[in-house]
Scaffold this motif. Structure first.
Motif, PDB file in Angstrom:
ATOM      1  N   LEU A 145       0.839  -1.201   0.000  1.00  0.00           N
ATOM      2  CA  LEU A 145       0.000   0.000   0.000  1.00  0.00           C
ATOM      3  C   LEU A 145       0.874   1.251   0.000  1.00  0.00           C
ATOM      4  CD1 LEU A 145      -2.765  -1.058   2.569  1.00  0.00           C
ATOM      5  CD2 LEU A 145      -2.836  -1.184   0.066  1.00  0.00           C
ATOM      6  N   THR A 146       0.511   2.201  -0.838  1.00  0.00           N
ATOM      7  CA  THR A 146       1.289   3.445  -0.959  1.00  0.00           C
ATOM      8  C   THR A 146       0.399   4.627  -0.610  1.00  0.00           C
ATOM      9  OG1 THR A 146       0.754   3.498  -3.318  1.00  0.00           O
ATOM     10  CG2 THR A 146       2.858   2.524  -2.691  1.00  0.00           C
ATOM     11  N   GLY A 147       0.201   4.852   0.676  1.00  0.00           N
ATOM     12  CA  GLY A 147      -0.632   5.964   1.108  1.00  0.00           C
ATOM     13  C   GLY A 147      -2.041   5.532   1.448  1.00  0.00           C
ATOM     14  N   PRO A 148      -2.901   6.488   1.770  1.00  0.00           N
ATOM     15  CA  PRO A 148      -4.290   6.185   2.136  1.00  0.00           C
ATOM     16  C   PRO A 148      -5.035   5.514   0.982  1.00  0.00           C
ATOM     17  CG  PRO A 148      -3.709   8.458   2.682  1.00  0.00           C
ATOM     18  CD  PRO A 148      -2.612   7.932   1.828  1.00  0.00           C
ATOM     19  N   VAL A 149      -5.893   4.572   1.327  1.00  0.00           N
ATOM     20  CA  VAL A 149      -6.699   3.882   0.320  1.00  0.00           C
ATOM     21  C   VAL A 149      -8.130   3.764   0.805  1.00  0.00           C
ATOM     22  CG1 VAL A 149      -4.764   2.537  -0.609  1.00  0.00           C
ATOM     23  CG2 VAL A 149      -6.131   1.610   1.266  1.00  0.00           C
ATOM     24  N   ALA A 150      -9.048   3.725  -0.152  1.00  0.00           N
ATOM     25  CA  ALA A 150     -10.445   3.415   0.157  1.00  0.00           C
ATOM     26  C   ALA A 150     -10.601   1.903   0.172  1.00  0.00           C
ATOM     27  CB  ALA A 150     -11.365   4.047  -0.878  1.00  0.00           C
ATOM     28  N   VAL A 151     -11.456   1.414   1.066  1.00  0.00           N
ATOM     29  CA  VAL A 151     -11.667  -0.030   1.197  1.00  0.00           C
ATOM     30  C   VAL A 151     -13.161  -0.297   1.155  1.00  0.00           C
ATOM     31  CG1 VAL A 151     -11.270  -2.085   2.601  1.00  0.00           C
ATOM     32  CG2 VAL A 151      -9.601  -0.212   2.628  1.00  0.00           C
ATOM     33  N   GLY A 152     -13.560  -1.241   0.315  1.00  0.00           N
ATOM     34  CA  GLY A 152     -14.980  -1.568   0.234  1.00  0.00           C
ATOM     35  C   GLY A 152     -15.258  -2.538  -0.887  1.00  0.00           C
ATOM     36  N   PRO A 153     -16.526  -2.832  -1.120  1.00  0.00           N
ATOM     37  CA  PRO A 153     -16.884  -3.758  -2.201  1.00  0.00           C
ATOM     38  C   PRO A 153     -16.574  -3.136  -3.560  1.00  0.00           C
ATOM     39  CG  PRO A 153     -18.847  -2.735  -1.293  1.00  0.00           C
ATOM     40  CD  PRO A 153     -17.709  -2.334  -0.401  1.00  0.00           C
ATOM     41  N   PRO A 154     -16.345  -3.954  -4.569  1.00  0.00           N
ATOM     42  CA  PRO A 154     -16.048  -3.412  -5.898  1.00  0.00           C
ATOM     43  C   PRO A 154     -17.255  -2.670  -6.460  1.00  0.00           C
ATOM     44  CG  PRO A 154     -16.352  -5.787  -6.001  1.00  0.00           C
ATOM     45  CD  PRO A 154     -16.314  -5.428  -4.550  1.00  0.00           C
ATOM     46  N   PRO A 155     -17.014  -1.627  -7.237  1.00  0.00           N
ATOM     47  CA  PRO A 155     -18.115  -0.832  -7.790  1.00  0.00           C
ATOM     48  C   PRO A 155     -18.763  -1.513  -8.989  1.00  0.00           C
ATOM     49  CG  PRO A 155     -16.020   0.059  -8.496  1.00  0.00           C
ATOM     50  CD  PRO A 155     -15.706  -1.073  -7.577  1.00  0.00           C
ATOM     51  N   VAL A 156     -19.685  -2.420  -8.710  1.00  0.00           N
ATOM     52  CA  VAL A 156     -20.445  -3.152  -9.738  1.00  0.00           C
ATOM     53  C   VAL A 156     -19.498  -3.782 -10.760  1.00  0.00           C
ATOM     54  CG1 VAL A 156     -22.395  -3.068 -11.317  1.00  0.00           C
ATOM     55  CG2 VAL A 156     -22.238  -1.422  -9.456  1.00  0.00           C
ATOM     56  N   PRO A 157     -18.850  -4.886 -10.424  1.00  0.00           N
ATOM     57  CA  PRO A 157     -17.927  -5.524 -11.354  1.00  0.00           C
ATOM     58  C   PRO A 157     -18.645  -6.024 -12.604  1.00  0.00           C
ATOM     59  CG  PRO A 157     -18.391  -6.975  -9.501  1.00  0.00           C
ATOM     60  CD  PRO A 157     -18.999  -5.645  -9.172  1.00  0.00           C
ATOM     61  N   THR A 158     -17.947  -5.968 -13.710  1.00  0.00           N
ATOM     62  CA  THR A 158     -18.504  -6.455 -14.964  1.00  0.00           C
ATOM     63  C   THR A 158     -18.489  -7.982 -14.963  1.00  0.00           C
ATOM     64  OG1 THR A 158     -16.354  -6.521 -16.051  1.00  0.00           O
ATOM     65  CG2 THR A 158     -17.568  -4.428 -16.132  1.00  0.00           C
ATOM     66  N   PRO A 159     -19.274  -8.613 -15.836  1.00  0.00           N
ATOM     67  CA  PRO A 159     -19.211 -10.076 -15.936  1.00  0.00           C
ATOM     68  C   PRO A 159     -17.806 -10.577 -16.251  1.00  0.00           C
ATOM     69  CG  PRO A 159     -21.167  -9.252 -17.054  1.00  0.00           C
ATOM     70  CD  PRO A 159     -20.361  -8.047 -16.657  1.00  0.00           C
ATOM     71  N   ALA A 160     -17.054  -9.824 -17.061  1.00  0.00           N
ATOM     72  CA  ALA A 160     -15.691 -10.242 -17.387  1.00  0.00           C
ATOM     73  C   ALA A 160     -14.798 -10.211 -16.145  1.00  0.00           C
ATOM     74  CB  ALA A 160     -15.109  -9.336 -18.475  1.00  0.00           C
TER      75      ALA A 160
END
Length: 267
Positions: A56-71
């Motif tokens: 990790l390089t600095g602050p990061v957001a953590v959470g569920p993926p933003p609507v992943p595509t089928p691929a």
């Protein structure tokens, strides 16, 4: 949860770090560009962040993926052993040479090394198309020990690419025969078309055959070619100018299907 490992990958020139369980299944990924850790399950948050700590390089957001595509979902559920995307250009030849380098006192160069150089040259050229929305897979295995040297997927469609080392030699193409210099011609274009046909069947999409010649001194085509394209390796960059065949979402979906080793087991 223990035994998590971090696997780096590159997609469209950007690095992603996938966090995998011991069985190879992905449970999260770190997108450096977006400064975000995407979790498939919030229960694994602490373990994932601990595994990613050194990266990790600095602050990061953590959470569920933003609507992943089928691929993307297909990629996440694909076992690493079945993922063809990490294959290097000439992967199969490289493995064969590592296992059996051949005698060191050969008077003539091992033809496998020339073939490997050709696949590496063409593969590198195809990989450079990544920024133009293309994907390339290398050494795609087919039943019976055959393989597609390269599969190129992008806005201009799908191409099964066969490579041929032709450095400083004149190449004469008389469909389906191909001759290097004064050597006897061989019906190579039949093989190129057959590979494309098998890829079309596996992907249920049109895959066009392409023969890539590496460093020929001259290319002579005696009659119009049927379906297949013949290009010098240096001309592969022209594929970036092709478009209007596949939408980006279609490219991603076909790439997700093509990179799965199991897709090719029925052809």
């Amino acid at each position: 949860m223990t035994g998590l490992r971090v696997v780096p990958t590159w997609r469209h020139g950007q690095e992603r770090l996938y966090v995998c369980r011991t069985d190879g299944r992905n449970i999260a990924w770190y997108d450096r560009e977006a400064a975000r850790v995407n979790l498939l399950s919030d229960e694994s948050r602490d373990d994932v962040l601990e595994a990613l700590g050194p990266f990790l390089t600095g602050p990061v957001a953590v959470g569920p993926p933003p609507v992943p595509t089928p691929a993307e979902l297909a990629r996440l559920t694909l076992h690493p052993d079945d993922d063809l995307a990490p294959n290097r250009p000439g992967e199969a030849l490289q493995i064969a040479l590592d296992r059996d380098p051949g005698p060191a006192h050969r008077l003539r160069p091992d033809p496998r090394r020339r073939a490997l150089l050709a696949e590496q040259t063409v593969g590198d050229a195809l990989d450079r198309l990544d920024g133009a929305g293309w994907h390339a897979l290398h050494s795609v295995p087919l039943p019976g020990g055959d393989r597609v040297h390269h599969l190129a997927l992008g806005p201009g469609g799908l191409f099964a690419v066969h490579t041929l080392y032709a450095r400083k030699q004149r190449v004469t193409v008389a469909d389906p025969m191909v001759a290097l210099g004064r050597h006897e011609p061989h019906p190579l274009l039949r093989r190129v078309r057959a590979d494309a046909d098998r890829a079309s069947y596996a992907l249920t999409a049109e895959v066009r055959p392409l023969l890539a010649l590496v460093e020929p001194s001259e290319v002579r085509v005696t009659a119009p070619l049927r379906e297949v394209r013949v290009v010098a390796g240096a001309e592969l960059g022209d594929l970036a100018r092709l478009g209007g065949v596949l939408k980006p979402a279609d490219v991603e979906a076909l790439h997700a299907m093509a990179r799965d080793r199991n897709t090719w087991s029925r052809v």
